[in-house]
Design a protein around this motif. Structure first.
Motif, short mmCIF file in Angstrom:
data_model
loop_
_atom_site.label_atom_id
_atom_site.label_comp_id
_atom_site.label_asym_id
_atom_site.label_seq_id
_atom_site.Cartn_x
_atom_site.Cartn_y
_atom_site.Cartn_z
N VAL A 1 0.86 -1.18 0.00
CA VAL A 1 0.00 0.00 0.00
C VAL A 1 0.89 1.23 0.00
CG1 VAL A 1 -1.72 1.30 1.31
CG2 VAL A 1 -1.87 -1.20 1.19
N ARG A 2 0.63 2.15 -0.89
CA ARG A 2 1.46 3.37 -0.98
C ARG A 2 0.91 4.44 -0.04
NH1 ARG A 2 4.24 4.89 -6.41
NH2 ARG A 2 5.54 3.23 -5.49
N VAL A 3 1.80 4.99 0.76
CA VAL A 3 1.43 5.99 1.77
C VAL A 3 2.26 7.25 1.55
CG1 VAL A 3 1.36 6.51 4.25
CG2 VAL A 3 0.85 4.18 3.43
N ARG A 4 1.58 8.37 1.45
CA ARG A 4 2.26 9.66 1.43
C ARG A 4 2.48 10.10 2.88
NH1 ARG A 4 2.33 13.99 -2.31
NH2 ARG A 4 0.54 13.13 -3.44
N MET A 5 3.74 10.24 3.30
CA MET A 5 4.04 10.57 4.68
C MET A 5 3.75 12.05 4.98
SD MET A 5 5.00 7.74 5.97
CE MET A 5 5.59 8.34 7.56
N PHE A 6 3.24 12.27 6.20
CA PHE A 6 3.06 13.63 6.71
C PHE A 6 4.23 14.03 7.60
CE2 PHE A 6 -1.80 12.87 6.82
CZ PHE A 6 -1.90 13.16 5.49
N ALA A 7 4.56 13.14 8.56
CA ALA A 7 5.53 13.51 9.58
C ALA A 7 6.14 12.26 10.20
CB ALA A 7 4.86 14.35 10.68
#
Length: 314
Positions: free
Chosen positions: A35-41
């Protein structure tokens, strides 16, 4: 969907400031089953930096992306998680990057009311504190903490009181931490005050130590023989000798607990942790852009700092 990924990685072991580098690479599609996740922090923890130095060279091999925890949002993958879901993409690729392709079995859903700054830090320290207190109950006991100004020690203190600890004493290197500890009912003791350290150890039935070295030896020499000394870190970078007649030495390494855990148990831990983290006394954060990572490391090493450096990926 982003076309490139920026990642803070290391290709050899050494001082993090010297060997970490921000690398940009094109992004292909996620691997099947990821699963591709765009990181915030993602926070900066000791556990993130120690592997970079080569301390765990027997089990990690560069090149690797640094970072063990953080929060982001699902942006693609095999449909196992809905796009837009806020998640912790854990136990996979390093989190100090803008995009992580994660194993859905170990991803954790973040409740809507948990802010990003808390969610990003919900793994390493909270789970360690929770599991240590589960393994060594403290009800009715005197508890001693080293590195008492740290996030993990703060959670240990808070949850130890909730579990019925008789008292909690915290050993600190910097006096800047003493007022906040005292305000939470923790008796602060200066690490440099050897007599006070020995007196505190003599009254402790359980000690949770993240420092090691001479401080650990001093505590072991003074603790009651029937006590439990739990070693969960070596922030000093020094090992320590254990007297034969002193308390039982217990070692806690989160990775050992994770080696055989099932995804069901793993998810259950976080269902327990989320309610406990609401209102928990974690320090504040100082947000630092990923591109300014050197500044984040400098903040991390600042003596007496109260806020946690938090790498933000925007």
């Amino acid at each position: 969907m982003p076309s490139r990924n920026d990642a803070l990685l290391y290709r050899r072991f050494g001082p993090p400031e010297a060997v970490l580098a921000l690398d940009s690479q094109p992004l292909g599609p996620p691997e099947p089953g990821r699963v591709r996740v765009r990181m915030f922090a993602a926070p900066v923890n000791p556990s993130d930096l120690i592997p970079v130095t080569g301390a765990y060279g027997h089990r990690v091999r560069p090149p690797l992306v640094a970072g063990y925890e953080g929060v982001g949002t699902v942006i693609g993958g095999d449909g196992a998680w809905p796009e837009g879901a806020r998640v912790l993409p854990l136990r996979g690729p390093g989190t100090w990057q803008r995009v992580v392709d994660a194993d859905p079995a170990w991803m954790v859903a973040v409740p809507d009311d948990i802010p990003d700054a808390l969610a990003a830090r919900a793994y390493i320290n909270p789970l360690s504190a929770h599991l240590m207190l589960e393994a060594w109950p403290v009800a009715g006991k005197g508890v001693l903490l080293t590195a008492a100004g740290s996030a993990c020690a703060g959670l240990l203190a808070h949850w130890a009181f909730a579990a019925g600890a008789r008292s909690v004493t915290g050993i600190v290197r910097s006096p800047a931490h003493a007022p906040a500890l005292a305000a939470r009912g923790v008796e602060p003791v200066a690490m440099a005050d050897t007599a006070a350290v020995s007196a505190a150890a003599a009254g402790a039935e359980v000690a949770f130590d993240a420092v090691g070295g001479p401080l650990a030896e001093a505590i072991l020499a003074a603790m009651p023989p029937e006590g439990d000394f739990v070693s969960y870190g070596l922030l000093s970078g020094q090992s320590f000798a254990v007297p034969a007649s002193r308390p039982a030495l217990r070692r806690f390494h989160l990775r050992d607990r994770l080696a055989t855990v099932t995804p069901e148990t793993w998810q259950g831990w976080f269902r327990t942790l989320w309610p406990r983290l609401r209102g928990a006394p974690l320090p504040g954060v100082t947000a630092v852009p990923l591109a300014d990572w050197r500044h984040a490391l400098a903040l991390f090493h600042t003596a007496g700092r109260r806020d946690k450096p938090l790498l933000v990926m925007d």
